[in-house]
Scaffold this motif. Structure first.
Motif, short mmCIF file in Angstrom:
data_model
loop_
_atom_site.label_atom_id
_atom_site.label_comp_id
_atom_site.label_asym_id
_atom_site.label_seq_id
_atom_site.Cartn_x
_atom_site.Cartn_y
_atom_site.Cartn_z
N ASP A 76 -25.85 -4.95 37.04
CA ASP A 76 -26.03 -6.29 37.62
C ASP A 76 -24.70 -7.04 37.68
N LEU A 77 -23.89 -6.88 36.64
CA LEU A 77 -22.59 -7.55 36.63
C LEU A 77 -21.66 -6.94 37.67
N LEU A 78 -21.68 -5.63 37.80
CA LEU A 78 -20.85 -4.98 38.82
C LEU A 78 -21.21 -5.51 40.21
N GLU A 79 -22.51 -5.63 40.46
CA GLU A 79 -22.95 -6.14 41.76
C GLU A 79 -22.49 -7.59 41.97
N ALA A 80 -22.59 -8.40 40.93
CA ALA A 80 -22.20 -9.81 41.04
C ALA A 80 -20.72 -9.97 41.31
N ASN A 81 -19.93 -8.98 40.88
CA ASN A 81 -18.48 -9.02 41.09
C ASN A 81 -18.05 -8.22 42.32
N GLY A 82 -19.00 -7.75 43.11
CA GLY A 82 -18.66 -6.97 44.30
C GLY A 82 -18.05 -5.63 43.98
N LEU A 83 -18.44 -5.03 42.86
CA LEU A 83 -17.85 -3.76 42.41
C LEU A 83 -18.84 -2.60 42.44
N SER A 84 -19.97 -2.79 43.14
CA SER A 84 -20.96 -1.72 43.19
C SER A 84 -20.47 -0.51 43.99
N ASP A 85 -19.49 -0.72 44.86
CA ASP A 85 -18.95 0.37 45.67
C ASP A 85 -17.47 0.57 45.40
N ALA A 86 -17.07 0.37 44.16
CA ALA A 86 -15.66 0.48 43.80
C ALA A 86 -15.54 1.01 42.37
N PRO A 87 -14.37 1.55 42.02
CA PRO A 87 -14.15 1.94 40.62
C PRO A 87 -13.90 0.71 39.78
N ALA A 88 -14.43 0.68 38.57
CA ALA A 88 -14.32 -0.52 37.75
C ALA A 88 -14.17 -0.18 36.27
N ARG A 89 -13.51 -1.08 35.59
CA ARG A 89 -13.39 -1.02 34.13
C ARG A 89 -14.32 -2.08 33.55
N VAL A 90 -15.20 -1.66 32.66
CA VAL A 90 -16.19 -2.56 32.05
C VAL A 90 -15.95 -2.62 30.55
N ARG A 91 -16.02 -3.81 30.00
CA ARG A 91 -15.99 -3.95 28.54
C ARG A 91 -17.30 -4.61 28.11
N PHE A 92 -18.02 -3.90 27.25
CA PHE A 92 -19.28 -4.40 26.70
C PHE A 92 -19.04 -4.71 25.22
N SER A 93 -19.04 -6.00 24.88
CA SER A 93 -18.76 -6.43 23.51
C SER A 93 -20.03 -6.98 22.86
N VAL A 94 -20.25 -6.61 21.62
CA VAL A 94 -21.38 -7.11 20.84
C VAL A 94 -20.84 -7.78 19.58
N PHE A 95 -21.26 -9.02 19.34
CA PHE A 95 -20.77 -9.75 18.17
C PHE A 95 -21.95 -10.24 17.33
N ARG A 96 -21.74 -10.32 16.03
CA ARG A 96 -22.76 -10.89 15.16
C ARG A 96 -22.79 -12.39 15.39
N LYS A 97 -23.98 -12.96 15.47
CA LYS A 97 -24.10 -14.40 15.73
C LYS A 97 -23.48 -15.20 14.60
N GLU A 98 -22.97 -16.38 14.97
CA GLU A 98 -22.20 -17.17 14.02
C GLU A 98 -23.06 -17.70 12.87
N GLY A 99 -22.37 -18.01 11.81
CA GLY A 99 -23.02 -18.51 10.60
C GLY A 99 -22.48 -17.79 9.38
N GLY A 100 -22.11 -18.55 8.37
CA GLY A 100 -21.55 -17.96 7.16
C GLY A 100 -20.06 -17.75 7.27
N PHE A 101 -19.50 -17.21 6.19
CA PHE A 101 -18.07 -16.90 6.17
C PHE A 101 -17.94 -15.38 6.20
N TYR A 102 -17.33 -14.77 5.18
CA TYR A 102 -17.33 -13.31 5.17
C TYR A 102 -18.76 -12.77 5.13
N SER A 103 -19.59 -13.45 4.36
CA SER A 103 -21.00 -13.06 4.27
C SER A 103 -21.77 -13.76 5.39
N PRO A 104 -22.28 -12.99 6.37
CA PRO A 104 -22.97 -13.63 7.51
C PRO A 104 -24.33 -14.16 7.11
#
Length: 281
Positions: A76-104
């Motif tokens: 869906d993101l590729l399509e939104a960026n007009g990259l459905s018919d092109a070579p693309a580099r994608v970065r998929f990042s997952v982060f822990r939701k905020e809250g806490g310090f070292y201990s989440p």
């Protein structure tokens, strides 16, 4: 356009809190993915590595994170960026939701996906002169965490600055045992006679997607022997060839390390087979 937690928004609106744990503590994992004409290369490998990384980091994997759902989010993101018919580099990042310090305070996650166009749909051989050197200021600790793509990349950043300041194309990293484990941006392979050697994951190298594909290819070649063993710095100048692999560039041959210059015949042979494998993925 950026996909932020399932919502495709303009890049200027894709803001993260200053308390985001990926920013504050490096509490995030990511996948760098190559897509061609809307097709995600080696998708199954990327998906399972992402899930394994989240488990190692003790993140709660959302029930919605099926292979089909995550793949569609990227498409869906590729399509939104007009990259459905092109070579693309994608970065998929997952982060822990905020809250806490070292201990989440929670193990729930959010995610962000970005995409940009690449110049070629195929892996091409870069013939530009490519010289490397050892980066010895800091070491990578061997162990499970070093095989995971997290946001904790201080050694890679400092090594890249060192390379730039000294006119090297790249640097090779060492672990605490002084074994060579990888380049700043990919896995390392050495060729000596008919033996192709790469460090084992237990030495602390990244569990690269392209590393796995090259292993698959080499195992099917009767003329070569594959070895996964620790590499001493003294072996580097004895090699006939050295090359680096990652999912974006494919295979990058190394032309020089200190006084030794290397050939590229095996790298070229493997690159041809890699392009065939990529088209079938």
């Amino acid at each position: 356009m950026t996909n932020l937690n399932g919502n495709i928004v303009a890049n200027t609106d894709a803001s993260l809190s200053v308390s985001n744990r990926g920013y504050a503590y490096g509490d995030a994992v990511f996948e760098t993915i190559r897509a061609i004409n809307g097709k995600i290369m080696f998708w199954e490998d990327h998906y399972f590595r992402l899930m394994a990384s989240m488990r190692i980091m003790r993140m709660e994997i959302p029930s919605s994170f099926s292979p089909e759902f995550v793949e569609q989010e990227i498409k869906d993101l590729l399509e939104a960026n007009g990259l459905s018919d092109a070579p693309a580099r994608v970065r998929f990042s997952v982060f822990r939701k905020e809250g806490g310090f070292y201990s989440p305070q929670t193990n729930d996650v959010g995610y962000v996906i970005t995409a940009e166009e690449l110049s070629s749909p195929f892996y091409l051989m870069n013939e530009d002169f490519y010289e490397v050197e050892l980066f010895k200021d800091h070491y990578v600790n061997s162990g499970l965490l070093s095989t995971v793509k997290t946001n904790n990349k201080a050694v890679n950043v400092l090594g890249s600055i060192y390379a730039k300041e000294n006119d090297y194309s790249n640097c090779l990293l060492l672990n605490e045992n002084k074994s060579v484990i990888e380049a700043l941006n990919g896995n390392l392979f050495l060729v000596k006679d008919k033996v192709i050697k790469t460090p084992p994951l237990t030495d602390g190298c990244l569990k690269g997607i392209l590393r796995g594909k090259i292993l698959e290819i080499v195992k099917k070649l009767p003329d070569y022997t594959l070895v996964e063993e620790s590499i001493s710095p003294f072996e580097l100048q004895k090699a006939d060839e050295m090359f680096i692999t990652n999912v974006i560039v494919g295979i990058q041959p190394i032309h020089k390390y200190r006084k030794k210059e290397f050939g590229t015949a095996v790298a070229k042979e493997l690159l041809t087979k890699l392009n065939v494998l990529a088209r079938l993925s």
